[in-house]
Motif scaffolding. Structure first.
Motif, PDB file in Angstrom:
ATOM      1  N   TRP A   1     -11.121  -3.816  -7.661  1.00 24.10           N
ATOM      2  CA  TRP A   1      -9.859  -3.845  -8.390  1.00 24.10           C
ATOM      3  C   TRP A   1      -8.892  -2.937  -7.622  1.00 24.10           C
ATOM      4  O   TRP A   1      -9.260  -1.837  -7.207  1.00 24.10           O
ATOM      5  CB  TRP A   1     -10.031  -3.281  -9.786  1.00 24.10           C
ATOM      6  CG  TRP A   1     -10.922  -4.026 -10.706  1.00 24.10           C
ATOM      7  CD1 TRP A   1     -11.875  -4.954 -10.379  1.00 24.10           C
ATOM      8  CD2 TRP A   1     -10.961  -3.885 -12.121  1.00 24.10           C
ATOM      9  NE1 TRP A   1     -12.509  -5.397 -11.496  1.00 24.10           N
ATOM     10  CE2 TRP A   1     -11.974  -4.767 -12.586  1.00 24.10           C
ATOM     11  CE3 TRP A   1     -10.266  -3.126 -13.037  1.00 24.10           C
ATOM     12  CZ2 TRP A   1     -12.284  -4.893 -13.936  1.00 24.10           C
ATOM     13  CZ3 TRP A   1     -10.579  -3.248 -14.383  1.00 24.10           C
ATOM     14  CH2 TRP A   1     -11.570  -4.120 -14.819  1.00 24.10           C
ATOM     15  N   PRO A   2      -7.645  -3.354  -7.418  1.00 22.59           N
ATOM     16  CA  PRO A   2      -6.669  -2.454  -6.786  1.00 22.59           C
ATOM     17  C   PRO A   2      -6.327  -1.295  -7.723  1.00 22.59           C
ATOM     18  O   PRO A   2      -6.210  -1.476  -8.939  1.00 22.59           O
ATOM     19  CB  PRO A   2      -5.453  -3.358  -6.549  1.00 22.59           C
ATOM     20  CG  PRO A   2      -5.606  -4.472  -7.532  1.00 22.59           C
ATOM     21  CD  PRO A   2      -7.076  -4.677  -7.707  1.00 22.59           C
ATOM     22  N   LEU A   3      -6.209  -0.105  -7.142  1.00 25.02           N
ATOM     23  CA  LEU A   3      -5.853   1.105  -7.886  1.00 25.02           C
ATOM     24  C   LEU A   3      -4.378   1.410  -7.621  1.00 25.02           C
ATOM     25  O   LEU A   3      -3.978   1.619  -6.472  1.00 25.02           O
ATOM     26  CB  LEU A   3      -6.733   2.268  -7.439  1.00 25.02           C
ATOM     27  CG  LEU A   3      -6.478   3.620  -8.114  1.00 25.02           C
ATOM     28  CD1 LEU A   3      -6.863   3.563  -9.584  1.00 25.02           C
ATOM     29  CD2 LEU A   3      -7.255   4.724  -7.400  1.00 25.02           C
ATOM     30  N   PHE A   4      -3.565   1.438  -8.693  1.00 22.15           N
ATOM     31  CA  PHE A   4      -2.113   1.591  -8.566  1.00 22.15           C
ATOM     32  C   PHE A   4      -1.648   2.980  -8.985  1.00 22.15           C
ATOM     33  O   PHE A   4      -2.225   3.601  -9.883  1.00 22.15           O
ATOM     34  CB  PHE A   4      -1.391   0.576  -9.465  1.00 22.15           C
ATOM     35  CG  PHE A   4      -1.564  -0.854  -9.056  1.00 22.15           C
ATOM     36  CD1 PHE A   4      -0.710  -1.435  -8.123  1.00 22.15           C
ATOM     37  CD2 PHE A   4      -2.569  -1.633  -9.616  1.00 22.15           C
ATOM     38  CE1 PHE A   4      -0.863  -2.763  -7.763  1.00 22.15           C
ATOM     39  CE2 PHE A   4      -2.727  -2.960  -9.257  1.00 22.15           C
ATOM     40  CZ  PHE A   4      -1.869  -3.530  -8.326  1.00 22.15           C
ATOM     41  N   ASN A   5      -0.556   3.447  -8.345  1.00 24.37           N
ATOM     42  CA  ASN A   5       0.125   4.647  -8.814  1.00 24.37           C
ATOM     43  C   ASN A   5       1.242   4.243  -9.780  1.00 24.37           C
ATOM     44  O   ASN A   5       1.369   3.070 -10.158  1.00 24.37           O
ATOM     45  CB  ASN A   5       0.664   5.472  -7.640  1.00 24.37           C
ATOM     46  CG  ASN A   5       1.702   4.712  -6.809  1.00 24.37           C
ATOM     47  OD1 ASN A   5       2.196   3.641  -7.202  1.00 24.37           O
ATOM     48  ND2 ASN A   5       2.021   5.248  -5.653  1.00 24.37           N
ATOM     49  N   ASN A   6       2.080   5.201 -10.179  1.00 25.75           N
ATOM     50  CA  ASN A   6       3.148   4.920 -11.144  1.00 25.75           C
ATOM     51  C   ASN A   6       4.185   3.942 -10.610  1.00 25.75           C
ATOM     52  O   ASN A   6       4.903   3.292 -11.387  1.00 25.75           O
ATOM     53  CB  ASN A   6       3.849   6.220 -11.549  1.00 25.75           C
ATOM     54  CG  ASN A   6       3.006   7.038 -12.513  1.00 25.75           C
ATOM     55  OD1 ASN A   6       2.191   6.493 -13.249  1.00 25.75           O
ATOM     56  ND2 ASN A   6       3.198   8.345 -12.503  1.00 25.75           N
ATOM     57  N   ASN A   7       4.291   3.841  -9.286  1.00 25.13           N
ATOM     58  CA  ASN A   7       5.258   2.931  -8.669  1.00 25.13           C
ATOM     59  C   ASN A   7       4.680   1.546  -8.407  1.00 25.13           C
ATOM     60  O   ASN A   7       5.295   0.732  -7.728  1.00 25.13           O
ATOM     61  CB  ASN A   7       5.764   3.529  -7.347  1.00 25.13           C
ATOM     62  CG  ASN A   7       6.495   4.836  -7.554  1.00 25.13           C
ATOM     63  OD1 ASN A   7       7.251   4.990  -8.514  1.00 25.13           O
ATOM     64  ND2 ASN A   7       6.275   5.790  -6.670  1.00 25.13           N
ATOM     65  N   LEU A   8       3.474   1.315  -8.950  1.00 34.20           N
ATOM     66  CA  LEU A   8       2.774   0.035  -8.784  1.00 34.20           C
ATOM     67  C   LEU A   8       2.529  -0.303  -7.320  1.00 34.20           C
ATOM     68  O   LEU A   8       2.576  -1.459  -6.914  1.00 34.20           O
ATOM     69  CB  LEU A   8       3.547  -1.092  -9.483  1.00 34.20           C
ATOM     70  CG  LEU A   8       3.623  -0.971 -11.014  1.00 34.20           C
ATOM     71  CD1 LEU A   8       4.421  -2.124 -11.593  1.00 34.20           C
ATOM     72  CD2 LEU A   8       2.217  -0.933 -11.619  1.00 34.20           C
TER      73      LEU A   8
ATOM     74  N   LEU B   1       0.823  -1.200   0.000  1.00 30.39           N
ATOM     75  CA  LEU B   1       0.000   0.000   0.000  1.00 30.39           C
ATOM     76  C   LEU B   1       0.859   1.252   0.000  1.00 30.39           C
ATOM     77  O   LEU B   1       1.968   1.275   0.537  1.00 30.39           O
ATOM     78  CB  LEU B   1      -0.924   0.006   1.220  1.00 30.39           C
ATOM     79  CG  LEU B   1      -1.881  -1.168   1.397  1.00 30.39           C
ATOM     80  CD1 LEU B   1      -2.794  -0.916   2.588  1.00 30.39           C
ATOM     81  CD2 LEU B   1      -2.696  -1.430   0.149  1.00 30.39           C
ATOM     82  N   GLU B   2       0.325   2.321  -0.585  1.00 28.67           N
ATOM     83  CA  GLU B   2       0.968   3.631  -0.602  1.00 28.67           C
ATOM     84  C   GLU B   2      -0.079   4.663  -0.198  1.00 28.67           C
ATOM     85  O   GLU B   2      -1.173   4.704  -0.772  1.00 28.67           O
ATOM     86  CB  GLU B   2       1.507   3.936  -1.998  1.00 28.67           C
ATOM     87  CG  GLU B   2       1.985   5.352  -2.196  1.00 28.67           C
ATOM     88  CD  GLU B   2       3.182   5.694  -1.327  1.00 28.67           C
ATOM     89  OE1 GLU B   2       3.015   6.546  -0.424  1.00 28.67           O
ATOM     90  OE2 GLU B   2       4.247   5.095  -1.522  1.00 28.67           O
ATOM     91  N   ASN B   3       0.228   5.494   0.788  1.00 26.00           N
ATOM     92  CA  ASN B   3      -0.752   6.447   1.310  1.00 26.00           C
ATOM     93  C   ASN B   3      -0.576   7.863   0.785  1.00 26.00           C
ATOM     94  O   ASN B   3      -1.314   8.762   1.172  1.00 26.00           O
ATOM     95  CB  ASN B   3      -0.701   6.461   2.839  1.00 26.00           C
ATOM     96  CG  ASN B   3      -1.186   5.146   3.429  1.00 26.00           C
ATOM     97  OD1 ASN B   3      -2.091   4.516   2.895  1.00 26.00           O
ATOM     98  ND2 ASN B   3      -0.582   4.721   4.516  1.00 26.00           N
ATOM     99  N   ASN B   4       0.401   8.078  -0.088  1.00 23.16           N
ATOM    100  CA  ASN B   4       0.630   9.412  -0.641  1.00 23.16           C
ATOM    101  C   ASN B   4       0.231   9.439  -2.109  1.00 23.16           C
ATOM    102  O   ASN B   4       0.694   8.624  -2.910  1.00 23.16           O
ATOM    103  CB  ASN B   4       2.107   9.797  -0.505  1.00 23.16           C
ATOM    104  CG  ASN B   4       2.535   9.902   0.947  1.00 23.16           C
ATOM    105  OD1 ASN B   4       1.835  10.497   1.756  1.00 23.16           O
ATOM    106  ND2 ASN B   4       3.673   9.313   1.277  1.00 23.16           N
TER     107      ASN B   4
END
Length: 219
Positions: free
Chosen positions: A179-186, A101-104
């Motif tokens: 569906w998981p939502l990803f940023n550019n860093n996956l 997970l990424e919170n930013n």
């Protein structure tokens, strides 16, 4: 990317009569947020999935990824239902690979989501007796359109109470929930939940994800 896709699981409900697999349906998508905790949507995966109806007769739910790994979930397993977060957590005895997970995240950030839409079941799945194969995984991409730190909705099939959400600049179709939502860093920044209703003005018909910040406490 292949490793990421392997960590996204299709949730399948079988229709079993006299020990024979009659047919099946793609019900949802889900994934592990730690080595033994699997999350998916409450509005789709709740106690009703173990109750027979006119379409399904089943004692278990099947989790399957594109590498054809399978996990069987029974009603007696360790399942926690959290309706107000549209969240179901299944704690398993074995360990599995999980998504981080990424919170930013920020407005206009590029994002993408992967999953198994129910309306494409005939293209996504093939099965013969008890051999079930997943042929591919669907993808959507776009940008973050709005961030809302106090979103609530009480609809027929879903309840969200004062939660942090992410609204995308695109819509979606039936079966995209969780569906998981990803940023550019996956890294996972959210989990797809619903289409914004018409009462929300300019954001009507846009896809909405519940922020990963709402799930950190369960890792």
């Amino acid at each position: 990317m292949t490793n990421i896709k392997n960590n996204i699981w299709c949730i399948i409900r079988p229709n079993v009569i006299d020990w024979k697999l009659i047919n099946l349906g793609i019900m949802w998508t889900g994934f592990f947020i730690s080595k033994n905790k699997f999350i998916t949507s409450y509005h789709l995966f709740n106690k009703n999935v173990f109750i027979d109806n006119s379409e399904y007769s089943n004692d278990y739910i099947i989790l399957k990824n594109i590498s054809w790994n399978e996990i069987y979930i029974k009603e007696s397993d360790n399942i926690l239902y959290i309706k107000e977060k549209d969240l179901t957590i299944i704690t398993l005895n074995n360990n599995y690979s999980f998504l981080k997970l990424e919170n930013n995240y920020i407005l206009n950030e590029n994002i993408e989501n992967f999953g198994f839409p129910a309306y494409l079941i005939n293209n996504l799945l093939e099965y013969n007796n008890w051999k079930i194969n997943i042929k591919w995984i669907s993808k959507q991409e776009g940008k973050i359109m709005k961030l809302d730190n106090n979103f609530s909705i009480n609809a027929t099939d879903i309840t969200i109470s004062s939660k942090k959400v992410i609204i995308m600049n695109y819509s979606s179709k039936i079966g995209f929930s969780w569906w998981p939502l990803f940023n550019n860093n996956l890294k996972v920044i959210g989990i797809m939940s619903l289409i914004v209703p018409i009462s929300y003005g300019i954001y009507w018909n846009k896809a909405l994800a519940i922020s990963s910040k709402e799930f950190v406490e369960y890792i």
